[in-house]
Scaffold this active site. Sequence first.
Site, PDB file in Angstrom:
ATOM      1  N   HIS A  20       0.837  -1.202   0.000  1.00  0.00           N
ATOM      2  CA  HIS A  20       0.000   0.000   0.000  1.00  0.00           C
ATOM      3  C   HIS A  20       0.874   1.255   0.000  1.00  0.00           C
ATOM      4  O   HIS A  20       0.569   2.234  -0.670  1.00  0.00           O
ATOM      5  CB  HIS A  20      -0.940   0.011   1.204  1.00  0.00           C
ATOM      6  CG  HIS A  20      -2.066  -0.964   1.055  1.00  0.00           C
ATOM      7  ND1 HIS A  20      -3.285  -0.834   1.659  1.00  0.00           N
ATOM      8  CD2 HIS A  20      -2.162  -2.118   0.337  1.00  0.00           C
ATOM      9  CE1 HIS A  20      -4.070  -1.842   1.330  1.00  0.00           C
ATOM     10  NE2 HIS A  20      -3.403  -2.634   0.543  1.00  0.00           N
ATOM     11  N   ASP A 112      -6.955   4.110   1.898  1.00  0.00           N
ATOM     12  CA  ASP A 112      -7.026   2.820   1.209  1.00  0.00           C
ATOM     13  C   ASP A 112      -8.175   1.999   1.791  1.00  0.00           C
ATOM     14  O   ASP A 112      -8.911   2.480   2.662  1.00  0.00           O
ATOM     15  CB  ASP A 112      -5.677   2.085   1.243  1.00  0.00           C
ATOM     16  CG  ASP A 112      -5.189   1.795   2.661  1.00  0.00           C
ATOM     17  OD1 ASP A 112      -6.021   1.709   3.592  1.00  0.00           O
ATOM     18  OD2 ASP A 112      -3.963   1.658   2.851  1.00  0.00           O
ATOM     19  N   GLN A 350      13.340  -4.421  -6.432  1.00  0.00           N
ATOM     20  CA  GLN A 350      12.507  -5.067  -7.460  1.00  0.00           C
ATOM     21  C   GLN A 350      12.244  -4.187  -8.681  1.00  0.00           C
ATOM     22  O   GLN A 350      12.298  -4.674  -9.812  1.00  0.00           O
ATOM     23  CB  GLN A 350      11.184  -5.526  -6.830  1.00  0.00           C
ATOM     24  CG  GLN A 350      10.269  -6.195  -7.822  1.00  0.00           C
ATOM     25  CD  GLN A 350       9.191  -7.014  -7.159  1.00  0.00           C
ATOM     26  OE1 GLN A 350       9.486  -7.856  -6.295  1.00  0.00           O
ATOM     27  NE2 GLN A 350       7.952  -6.791  -7.514  1.00  0.00           N
ATOM     28  N   HIS A 365       4.155 -13.688  -6.780  1.00  0.00           N
ATOM     29  CA  HIS A 365       3.026 -14.085  -5.924  1.00  0.00           C
ATOM     30  C   HIS A 365       1.757 -13.318  -6.316  1.00  0.00           C
ATOM     31  O   HIS A 365       0.718 -13.493  -5.690  1.00  0.00           O
ATOM     32  CB  HIS A 365       3.374 -13.844  -4.452  1.00  0.00           C
ATOM     33  CG  HIS A 365       3.301 -12.398  -4.052  1.00  0.00           C
ATOM     34  ND1 HIS A 365       3.848 -11.386  -4.804  1.00  0.00           N
ATOM     35  CD2 HIS A 365       2.717 -11.781  -2.977  1.00  0.00           C
ATOM     36  CE1 HIS A 365       3.622 -10.219  -4.214  1.00  0.00           C
ATOM     37  NE2 HIS A 365       2.941 -10.433  -3.114  1.00  0.00           N
ATOM     38  N   TRP A 368      -0.669  -6.995  -6.400  1.00  0.00           N
ATOM     39  CA  TRP A 368      -1.018  -6.184  -7.571  1.00  0.00           C
ATOM     40  C   TRP A 368       0.111  -5.233  -7.982  1.00  0.00           C
ATOM     41  O   TRP A 368       0.298  -4.953  -9.164  1.00  0.00           O
ATOM     42  CB  TRP A 368      -2.329  -5.440  -7.355  1.00  0.00           C
ATOM     43  CG  TRP A 368      -2.846  -4.842  -8.642  1.00  0.00           C
ATOM     44  CD1 TRP A 368      -3.157  -3.546  -8.883  1.00  0.00           C
ATOM     45  CD2 TRP A 368      -3.106  -5.543  -9.887  1.00  0.00           C
ATOM     46  NE1 TRP A 368      -3.585  -3.378 -10.194  1.00  0.00           N
ATOM     47  CE2 TRP A 368      -3.560  -4.592 -10.821  1.00  0.00           C
ATOM     48  CE3 TRP A 368      -2.978  -6.884 -10.304  1.00  0.00           C
ATOM     49  CZ2 TRP A 368      -3.895  -4.936 -12.138  1.00  0.00           C
ATOM     50  CZ3 TRP A 368      -3.314  -7.213 -11.628  1.00  0.00           C
ATOM     51  CH2 TRP A 368      -3.762  -6.245 -12.512  1.00  0.00           C
ATOM     52  N   SER A 370       3.375  -5.896  -7.750  1.00  0.00           N
ATOM     53  CA  SER A 370       4.323  -6.727  -8.490  1.00  0.00           C
ATOM     54  C   SER A 370       3.776  -7.028  -9.887  1.00  0.00           C
ATOM     55  O   SER A 370       4.519  -6.975 -10.878  1.00  0.00           O
ATOM     56  CB  SER A 370       4.590  -8.032  -7.756  1.00  0.00           C
ATOM     57  OG  SER A 370       5.237  -7.767  -6.532  1.00  0.00           O
ATOM     58  N   ALA A 388      -4.436 -13.040   0.322  1.00  0.00           N
ATOM     59  CA  ALA A 388      -5.279 -11.870   0.006  1.00  0.00           C
ATOM     60  C   ALA A 388      -6.063 -12.127  -1.296  1.00  0.00           C
ATOM     61  O   ALA A 388      -6.658 -13.183  -1.457  1.00  0.00           O
ATOM     62  CB  ALA A 388      -4.424 -10.609  -0.066  1.00  0.00           C
ATOM     63  N   GLU A 389      -6.031 -11.170  -2.247  1.00  0.00           N
ATOM     64  CA  GLU A 389      -6.813 -11.313  -3.488  1.00  0.00           C
ATOM     65  C   GLU A 389      -5.929 -11.792  -4.632  1.00  0.00           C
ATOM     66  O   GLU A 389      -6.259 -11.649  -5.806  1.00  0.00           O
ATOM     67  CB  GLU A 389      -7.518  -9.985  -3.807  1.00  0.00           C
ATOM     68  CG  GLU A 389      -6.807  -8.959  -4.657  1.00  0.00           C
ATOM     69  CD  GLU A 389      -5.503  -8.392  -4.103  1.00  0.00           C
ATOM     70  OE1 GLU A 389      -4.959  -8.895  -3.084  1.00  0.00           O
ATOM     71  OE2 GLU A 389      -4.982  -7.439  -4.709  1.00  0.00           O
TER      72      GLU A 389
HETATM   73  N1  UDP Z   1       9.274  -5.309  -3.246  1.00  0.00           N
HETATM   74  C1  UDP Z   1      10.596  -4.943  -3.406  1.00  0.00           C
HETATM   75  N2  UDP Z   1      11.551  -5.864  -3.089  1.00  0.00           N
HETATM   76  C2  UDP Z   1      11.279  -7.113  -2.644  1.00  0.00           C
HETATM   77  C3  UDP Z   1       9.919  -7.475  -2.490  1.00  0.00           C
HETATM   78  C4  UDP Z   1       8.948  -6.560  -2.817  1.00  0.00           C
HETATM   79  O1  UDP Z   1      10.898  -3.816  -3.822  1.00  0.00           O
HETATM   80  O2  UDP Z   1      12.202  -7.883  -2.382  1.00  0.00           O
HETATM   81  C5  UDP Z   1       8.224  -4.337  -3.588  1.00  0.00           C
HETATM   82  C6  UDP Z   1       7.609  -4.653  -4.921  1.00  0.00           C
HETATM   83  O3  UDP Z   1       8.351  -4.044  -5.949  1.00  0.00           O
HETATM   84  C7  UDP Z   1       6.198  -4.129  -4.787  1.00  0.00           C
HETATM   85  C8  UDP Z   1       5.902  -4.238  -3.286  1.00  0.00           C
HETATM   86  O4  UDP Z   1       7.161  -4.410  -2.646  1.00  0.00           O
HETATM   87  O5  UDP Z   1       6.136  -2.784  -5.195  1.00  0.00           O
HETATM   88  C9  UDP Z   1       5.038  -5.415  -2.933  1.00  0.00           C
HETATM   89  O6  UDP Z   1       3.725  -5.146  -3.272  1.00  0.00           O
HETATM   90  P1  UDP Z   1       2.761  -6.249  -3.891  1.00  0.00           P
HETATM   91  O7  UDP Z   1       1.438  -5.604  -4.077  1.00  0.00           O
HETATM   92  O8  UDP Z   1       3.363  -6.858  -5.083  1.00  0.00           O
HETATM   93  O9  UDP Z   1       2.681  -7.398  -2.827  1.00  0.00           O
HETATM   94  P2  UDP Z   1       2.487  -7.436  -1.232  1.00  0.00           P
HETATM   95  O10 UDP Z   1       3.821  -7.322  -0.658  1.00  0.00           O
HETATM   96  O11 UDP Z   1       1.573  -6.311  -0.864  1.00  0.00           O
HETATM   97  O12 UDP Z   1       1.881  -8.775  -1.012  1.00  0.00           O
END
Ligand code: UDP
Length: 477
Positions: A20, A112, A350, A365, A368, A370, A388-389
């Site tokens: 978020h 959010d 990432q 995974h 959203w 990613s 989650a979703e």
């Molecule tokens: N992310 C990152 N490095 C990592 C893991 C995740 O920069 O090793 C960032 C990724 O680029 C994304 C966010 O963390 O912007 C993760 O958000 P996402 O919605 O994909 O998944 P969540 O972590 O909320 O399940």
Amino acid sequence: MPVQDSKTHVALLVSPGMGHLIPFLELANRLVLHHNLQATLFVVGTDSSTAESNLLQKPSAANIVPLPHSSSTLDPNASYVDIINAMMTASFPFLRSSITTTMPRPAALIVDLFGTQALSIAHELGMLGFVFMTSTAWFLSLSFFYPSMSKSMIDAHVYNHEPLEIPGCTPVRFEDTIEIFQLNREEIYEGFGGFTRELGTADGILCNTWQDLEPITLKALTELGNLNKEKVNQVPIYPIGPLTRYSEPNLKSEVLKWLDRQPDESVIYVSFGSGGTLCAKQITELAWGLELSQQRFVWVIRPPAGTDPMGIFFTVGTGSEDDSAPEYLPEGFIKRTKEVGLVVPMWGPQAEILSHRSVRGFVTHCGWNSSLEGIVNGVAMVTWPLYAEQKMNAVVLTEELGVAVRVRAEGVVGREEIERKVRMIMEDEEGREIRERVKMLKITGEKAVSKGGSSYDSLARVASKCDIFRRRRDGGC
Ligand code: UDP
């Protein structure tokens, strides 16, 4: 950055979690840099997340204000939804007093899904209240529709595994449904009901999608009478995506140096988001699957975390001495793959990895953010949803957009399945169309957020609504 008097000021409130925080920071920055507003981002943070504190220390066009939330009183065994809910509720009195003393007085509050209960604070304080959904329009339509679903409809889905029919949208199959329906715990539905009920009170809902990505669902959301008749279709929907973090051009890191040495489009990147973890057996199978695929890889790896797929959600990026010694990998794996693979403990850059010229594929995974980062970089994906979703997101990526192939993540996914899907995305003829489609989709996303594009204009409409409201409220100043 100091707040200036002449511009309309907007406040944003973000709940814990990188998934978020990242899009909210982007939204705040774009409101300032593209739409001439001032922005203050109130952050309900997870004190133990180093990834989060590192991100918050980077320069931003918005004011960043951490909000206290009394996390010490929380039950550590509660579900993550309950924990976030408790943290948000505890932060509301601080939010209210901060907004009251913030100058110039904000015209709007953007929250959010976990912050929707603060919409009433916005309205009480004479502000507009918006929601920013950091997910798909499809998940937004489910959330919108949820408060008007009958109990028998929910029961048919949860207990009889019937598809959930959302008017005008693709039905949600039970095997792809949101985690709370699969967990089948009444008290969590109530929590979800609490967040979603307030959606109908918003002055607008922003969503991290764009017209060409989800045209049918967006039509259902905006056409009168399709969803929750009483409220939903009176709330304007603003598709403003893809809103993703830009990569830092001069970032120095070992993994980027390693990628510099690899041929173009030769590497698959493997990561399970900010909080995702796998059990020990699954890590072994994944390691074997990657090795058998004979592809170059970068794998962001975390220690096994039993059966909890989001084992480090609240402590993400927290390093330890053990990080450099992944003894939970199969014996000899690092040695055997050292010419072709790189294992990155805990957290990797990432956005920079996915935009590197050497990366062709992404095992994700399906968070959203990613998913969008894969699309905006034209990287084909292997979907491996965890919580989650994310299963709904996997359906969008594989069945609707055709930019990914899916591993079935029920129980432990075997090495042969992983090897097959990785090869498909990286080298097979079968994957060629997928690789081409994601590159085309990338272009539609770029157009949407460029000046004059559908998402750019959508966000401009939000900014203009805030401007007009502020002038009326403050007497034309
Ligand atoms: N992310 C990152 N490095 C990592 C893991 C995740 O920069 O090793 C960032 C990724 O680029 C994304 C966010 O963390 O912007 C993760 O958000 P996402 O919605 O994909 O998944 P969540 O972590 O909320 O399940």
